[in-house]
Each structure stands twice: as C-alpha cells, then as structure tokens.
Scaffold this motif. Structure first.
Motif, PDB file in Angstrom:
ATOM      1  N   GLU A 424       0.816  -1.219   0.000  1.00  0.00           N
ATOM      2  CA  GLU A 424       0.000   0.000   0.000  1.00  0.00           C
ATOM      3  C   GLU A 424       0.849   1.269   0.000  1.00  0.00           C
ATOM      4  OE1 GLU A 424      -2.474  -1.078   3.483  1.00  0.00           O
ATOM      5  OE2 GLU A 424      -4.127  -1.190   2.058  1.00  0.00           O
ATOM      6  N   THR A 427      -0.869   4.548  -4.970  1.00  0.00           N
ATOM      7  CA  THR A 427      -2.307   4.617  -5.223  1.00  0.00           C
ATOM      8  C   THR A 427      -2.712   3.572  -6.264  1.00  0.00           C
ATOM      9  OG1 THR A 427      -2.620   6.915  -4.588  1.00  0.00           O
ATOM     10  CG2 THR A 427      -4.075   6.073  -6.315  1.00  0.00           C
ATOM     11  N   ARG A 438      -7.451   2.649  -3.409  1.00  0.00           N
ATOM     12  CA  ARG A 438      -6.620   3.031  -2.256  1.00  0.00           C
ATOM     13  C   ARG A 438      -5.827   4.256  -2.681  1.00  0.00           C
ATOM     14  NH1 ARG A 438      -6.931  -2.361  -2.453  1.00  0.00           N
ATOM     15  NH2 ARG A 438      -7.372  -3.473  -0.521  1.00  0.00           N
ATOM     16  N   ILE A 447      -3.851   6.482   3.934  1.00  0.00           N
ATOM     17  CA  ILE A 447      -4.619   5.841   2.862  1.00  0.00           C
ATOM     18  C   ILE A 447      -6.105   6.153   3.013  1.00  0.00           C
ATOM     19  CG2 ILE A 447      -5.251   3.616   1.829  1.00  0.00           C
ATOM     20  CD1 ILE A 447      -2.578   2.569   3.072  1.00  0.00           C
ATOM     21  N   ARG A 449      -9.753   4.978   1.401  1.00  0.00           N
ATOM     22  CA  ARG A 449     -10.303   3.890   0.593  1.00  0.00           C
ATOM     23  C   ARG A 449     -11.692   4.231   0.083  1.00  0.00           C
ATOM     24  NH1 ARG A 449      -7.130   1.393   4.366  1.00  0.00           N
ATOM     25  NH2 ARG A 449      -5.776  -0.239   3.549  1.00  0.00           N
TER      26      ARG A 449
END
Ligand code: SF4
Length: 479
Positions: A424, A427, A438, A447, A449
């Motif tokens: 993560e 993006t 994300r 992050i 979502r």
C-alpha cells in the motif's frame, strides 16, 4: 481468549474469564530506564502457571516516543501468548502476536527506523513471537519487494473488477456472481464500466498521473462472452497507456473460460501476464470445492496461453482443501512443474463470511494444521526447485492453521501490482464491480479507501455517483 489477547488494555492490570473456568491475570508490568518487565498468571481448575517477561529492547532510542504505548501492548500480548501456550499445551501460531494481514509492513516499519535486516529478524522472533522460519520468510520477501517500493509519486495502478464467473466456488468470498443467474446484467454492467474507465482515464491525464500496472480481476474476466471480452480488451489499452516494462494482468482463474480466441484477444490487447488457477490438480477435489472444471482443462488453458505468446503465466493453488493430504499436494505440484509457470501463488484455505461454506465447513474433512503446514512447506520447496523465490506475502482472517498466502516468482517476473496491493505504498484506482480504490497521500502515506459495490445491478444504478466521487477524490489528492 483470542479476543482478550488482541484487545488487552495495558491500563487494566487484570483480565479474567471466570465463566470458562479459568482466570488470567497480568499481575504487574512496569516500564522504566532498565526496560520493561511484566508477570502474568494463569489459574485453571487444576493448575496455576506464572510467566515473567523482561525486555530491554523496548527502550531502543530508534523507536519514536509516541510509539511507546504500542510497544508496551505488544510485550503484554507476547506475555499472554507464552502463558496461554503453556496453559493449553497448544502450539502457538507461527506468526506469534502478528495478527495483521501484511507481516512485511512490520519489517519496513522497523527498517525505516534504522534497524538492520538482522536486527529486524531478531525482533520478529523475540518480540513478536514468529518462528525463525517465518521471520526468515518475512525478511526474504521484504528484500525482493524493496526495489518495487520507490516509484515516483505520479505512478498509479489500476484494478478493474469483473464480478462474474461461470459458477461460484464453495469457498469463494470475492465479488463473483454466476453467469447463469446474473448474466443478464453483463451488457449494462459493461456500459457502466466503459463510462467509469473513460472518466478515470481523463482524470489521470488531467492530473498528470501515469499508470504503471493494470490488473483485470474479479470474478473471472475471461468468463465474459467473446465479443464483450474483446470490446473491453480494446478499450483498456486505449484508455490506460502501460509502459513496455509495466504489468498488464488478466485473471483467467477458471481454466474452462480460456479458449484459443480468448488468449489471442488478451495477447492483442498487450496483456503480458495471465493467471490460470487450478487450485488443485485432482478432479475429485475440484468437484468437492465446486470449481466446475477438470485438471485436463487446466492443461488445455495453459496451452492456449503459451500458444498466444503471453509472457508470464501465474497459477494459484490452495493448501488445506477437503480430503487432501501432503501426497495430493505433491502430485499437484508435480503437474504444475510440468506446466512451468513463471509465477506460482500458494494460498491456504480461508473461509470468510461471504463463502457458501461458512455454514457447513464442519461437514468437510479438512486436513490437520500439521498436514496443511506440510503442504505449504512442500510447495515452497518445489517452487525453489523451479527456480522461484517468494516475493509477496499476506495473511487472512479465518485462515487454516494460522498460515499465509505466498506468491513465488522466477526472478524478474514478479507482479508489481501484487506487491503494491500488499504494501500500500502506491495509489491503486479500483474500477468495476467490487473495485477498491486506495488513495495513498504522497507526503504522509495515509490511505483513503473508496469501495465500488460488488453487485453489478447496484454498480450500474450508482455509476454517476461512483464516478464523480472517485474523480473528485483523485483530483483533490493530486492537484
Ligand atoms: S473462480 Fe474465483 S472468483 Fe470465481 S467463484 Fe471461483 S474463487 Fe470466486
């Protein structure tokens, strides 16, 4: 008991579960200049055990002060784990107190604080309770992942969810609707998806973002009728320009959806990675798990992919399927070895809430934890003999024997998309049914979502709102 370990509040010194006939207490814990120490006691109906934990590492100056609460909580959880392991006589999870689905994130967290690879490995064993083998695995995976994690801030990945499959496998928890009952949604779903693709493509261009990986999953994208699949495959490279060294993957999970024509459409679109997922090469097990295809169809699908000249083939297996033993896994691996994929992903069976089997798993003859662990270990040995190394790793809730899912690759064939999904750091914009976006803030790594509906009818009915929300979020993050 498990919840108690996970939610323990270090401010509360005593936790008890008298209803179940035992009492667990953290008698004392303190943290000072000389480190951390705690004593825990387990009182059962016929035994009392005490465990002491002393830890000087907690005060290492490389840790930020703000992190202290978390470190104290972790030491108490380790104390609990040791005490409970002794009290129950059971083997602790090979992942110790690490309960998250991304163990490598801990590696990178400690690495960013300045700990060396050896120091991190040591802490994974001593502080987090991992077995030495799992600590070695985390280190090995993290070292392969590292070069993939420093992409410029203007790079993004794209995920496209096609939530249809020929039938639904009994263990499945993905966005997947059988074509027999939901096939009438396909045309309107694809129209809505085309609108979302065009809107996101325009948004990426206006914000100066570049796509470095494109993953079409689901579901089984290749389950779409030929013409519909071909139209989608035309649209994707027109909308998202993938550099020659970038990844463009198509999930063809169900081998019975692959034909020579489908493989040629994939190749013509410029895709360079296809995933054909046997799960097992035993027809008897395939019938039990509701896959609706045979091992022979896996071989035919692979022939189509090879004949089309697609560079990278991934194959997924599952360890821990009902009725299977280590010998069954050995036979499956021997068959896979003959097909010589560049990537091999070995999952351990996990039955989540959305799976059909959540109600009646007890009716099935699942292998023991030791047998399942032996299957996973064997798969790693065979992957190594095939010249592969482990390159991404994640865990899931409800996973058999507390194990993990592990992706292997020939060096140079790793899937950057899979690495980005686990770490993560970049993006990833999710489109289509069940697509998860994300958005990673370049400056802080935080992050955000956004979730697309899994249900194709809901996706179609909400498409305008989905597009405008997504475009607004991307623009506000990257403008
Ligand atoms: S092929 Fe994959 S996505 Fe489709 S039903 Fe089976 S597990 Fe789910």
């Amino acid at each position: 008991m498990r919840n108690m370990l996970l939610t323990f509040d270090p401010q509360a010194q005593i936790t008890a579960d008298a209803e179940q006939g035992f009492v667990f207490e953290v008698l004392t814990f303190e943290h000072g200049e000389r480190g951390f120490s705690a004593i825990g006691r387990f009182s059962g109906s016929d035994s009392v055990l005490e465990e002491r934990l002393i830890d000087c590492e907690i005060g290492d100056p490389r840790y930020p002060e703000a992190d202290l609460d978390r470190r104290i909580r972790e030491r108490i959880r380790l104390l609990c784990l040791r005490l409970m392991t002794r009290a129950t006589g059971q083997t602790a999870s090979p992942w110790g107190i690490l309960t998250g689905i991304r163990p490598t994130k801990m590696y990178f967290y400690l690495s960013a604080l300045g700990f060396s690879a050896d120091e991190i490995r040591e802490r994974l064993v001593a502080v987090y309770g991992l077995t030495p083998a799992k600590a070695d695995l985390v280190r090995a995976v993290a070292q392969v992942e590292k070069p993939f994690l420093n992409n410029p801030a203007d790079q993004v990945g794209i995920y496209i969810g096609i939530p249809f499959c020929p039938t639904r496998c009994h263990y499945c928890s993905f966005a997947s609707y059988p074509l027999s009952t939901h096939g009438h949604h396909v045309p309107r779903f694809l129209e809505a998806l085309a609108r979302e693709i065009q809107a996101v493509s325009a948004c990426l261009q206006s914000t100066g973002l570049k796509v470095n990986c494109l993953y079409v999953g689901g579901g089984t994208p290749t389950a779409l009728p030929d013409d519909a699949f071909e139209s989608l495959m035309h649209l994707l490279p027109q909308s998202f320009r993938i550099p020659a060294q970038g990844e463009f993957t198509i999930e063809a999970g169900r081998p019975d959806t692959i034909s020579p024509r489908k493989a040629m459409i994939i190749k013509a679109a410029g895709a360079n990675r296809v995933s054909v997922n046997p799960q097992t090469m035993h027809d008897k097990t395939l019938a039990i798990i509701g896959r609706g295809h045979t091992a022979a169809e896996v071989c035919r699908a692979v022939e189509c992919i090879r004949a089309a000249g697609i560079a990278t083939l991934n194959m997924d297996l599952i360890a821990g399927l009902p009725g299977e033993t280590r010998d069954d896994m050995a036979q499956t691996l021997a068959a896979i070895q003959k097909l010589a994929p560049e990537n091999l992903t070995v999952h351990t069976l996990a039955i989540k809430r959305a799976a059909q089997w959540r109600h009646n798993l007890a009716d099935y003859d699942l292998p023991s934890a030791d047998e399942t662990a032996a299957m996973v270990e064997l798969a790693a040995q065979v992957a190594s003999r095939m010249g592969m190394h482990p390159y991404y790793l994640y865990r899931q809730r409800f996973i058999l024997a507390n194990l993990e899912n592990l992706g292997f690759s020939l060096p140079g064939n790793e899937s950057p998309y899979n690495i980005q999904m686990i770490e993560e750091r970049q993006t990833v914009v999710g489109l289509g049914g069940g697509g998860v976006t994300r958005l990673v803030r370049p400056e802080s790594g935080k992050i955000e979502r956004l979730f697309n509906p899994k249900c194709p009818a809901t996706y179609v009915s909400r498409i305008e709102e989905i597009i405008s929300g997504k475009v607004k979020s991307i623009e506000s993050l990257f403008h």
